[in-house]
Design a protein around this motif. Structure first.
Motif, PDB file in Angstrom:
ATOM      1  N   MET A 106       0.670  -1.183   0.024  1.00  0.00           N
ATOM      2  CA  MET A 106       0.047  -0.027  -0.204  1.00  0.00           C
ATOM      3  C   MET A 106       0.709   0.877  -0.044  1.00  0.00           C
ATOM      4  O   MET A 106       2.481   1.300   0.413  1.00  0.00           O
ATOM      5  N   ALA A 107       0.586   2.531   0.076  1.00  0.00           N
ATOM      6  CA  ALA A 107       0.881   3.364  -0.267  1.00  0.00           C
ATOM      7  C   ALA A 107       1.850   3.509   1.244  1.00  0.00           C
ATOM      8  O   ALA A 107       0.483   3.280   2.597  1.00  0.00           O
ATOM      9  N   MET A 108       2.306   4.281   2.171  1.00  0.00           N
ATOM     10  CA  MET A 108       3.008   4.976   2.890  1.00  0.00           C
ATOM     11  C   MET A 108       3.927   5.507   2.994  1.00  0.00           C
ATOM     12  O   MET A 108       4.398   5.926   2.010  1.00  0.00           O
ATOM     13  N   PHE A 109       4.736   5.609   4.244  1.00  0.00           N
ATOM     14  CA  PHE A 109       5.716   6.557   4.201  1.00  0.00           C
ATOM     15  C   PHE A 109       6.020   5.732   5.782  1.00  0.00           C
ATOM     16  O   PHE A 109       5.962   5.438   6.393  1.00  0.00           O
ATOM     17  N   GLU A 110       7.719   5.557   5.392  1.00  0.00           N
ATOM     18  CA  GLU A 110       8.774   4.776   6.638  1.00  0.00           C
ATOM     19  C   GLU A 110       9.766   6.794   7.628  1.00  0.00           C
ATOM     20  O   GLU A 110       9.864   7.461   7.679  1.00  0.00           O
ATOM     21  N   VAL A 111       9.592   5.922   8.865  1.00  0.00           N
ATOM     22  CA  VAL A 111      10.214   6.632   9.365  1.00  0.00           C
ATOM     23  C   VAL A 111      11.710   5.511  10.565  1.00  0.00           C
ATOM     24  O   VAL A 111      10.904   3.978  11.193  1.00  0.00           O
ATOM     25  N   ASN A 112      12.399   6.253  10.730  1.00  0.00           N
ATOM     26  CA  ASN A 112      13.644   5.116  11.392  1.00  0.00           C
ATOM     27  C   ASN A 112      13.470   5.708  12.890  1.00  0.00           C
ATOM     28  O   ASN A 112      13.605   7.221  12.484  1.00  0.00           O
TER      29      ASN A 112
END
Length: 183
Positions: A106-112
């Protein structure tokens, strides 16, 4: 999800063998136990336990998913992404992907997250502020498939992942090791 029987697990008491019994005294609430004070705080307060990475890659990834065909959900995800960038600028925050990428369907964004302190601040914040969105929280070790399955934690509805990519990567790595051994 990964079958837990595929993995081995060291004893949780490894390194704590042959210690005196713990006290059985109850705390004032009558339910919890009184613990003897530790000689020093656990190192898990300042660095992630092995095999989680404590380097530039980051110890944990958080993938926050949204349905890009839903205008309201896309707007909420975009606003959440902006808020995270403003409130947690020390974290690594990637672009918003409006289509599947890697194992994410799916569409998403990532955070580390790089430290236990960041984890302790960001995860409770996300529990409260993620709204209707699902989030995958996983450690970074040398076993990506296990990190995304057996070691992963979901907030909200768990979503399917494309695990074929990890299997292909593992086969490629095994082939390279085999070729290196034959050279």
């Amino acid at each position: 999800m990964a079958d837990p029987s595929l993995y081995t697990y060291p004893s949780p008491l490894q390194g704590y063998e042959d210690l005196p019994p713990l006290p059985q005294e109850r705390a004032a609430d009558g339910k919890s136990y009184v613990n003897s004070p530790a000689e020093k705080k656990s190192s898990a307060y300042t660095s992630f336990p092995s095999p989680i990475t404590n380097d530039r890659r980051g110890g944990f990834d958080i993938h926050i998913y949204f349905l890009h065909t839903d205008a309201e959900e896309t707007k909420f995800a975009t606003e959440l992404w902006e808020r995270i960038r403003r409130e947690f600028p020390e974290l690594r925050i990637y672009q918003i992907w409006d289509k599947p990428i890697g194992p994410h369907t799916m569409a998403m964004f990532e955070v580390n997250l790089f430290t236990p302190e960041q984890f302790g601040a960001f995860i409770p914040w996300l529990v409260i502020n993620r709204g209707p969105l699902s989030a995958l929280v996983h450690p970074n070790t040398d076993d990506e498939e296990r990190d995304h399955t057996q070691r992963a934690t979901w907030m909200g509805q768990p979503l399917p992942l494309n695990l074929k990519l990890f299997k292909q990567l593992k086969r490629r790595q095994q082939q390279q090791q085999k070729e290196k051994g034959n050279a």
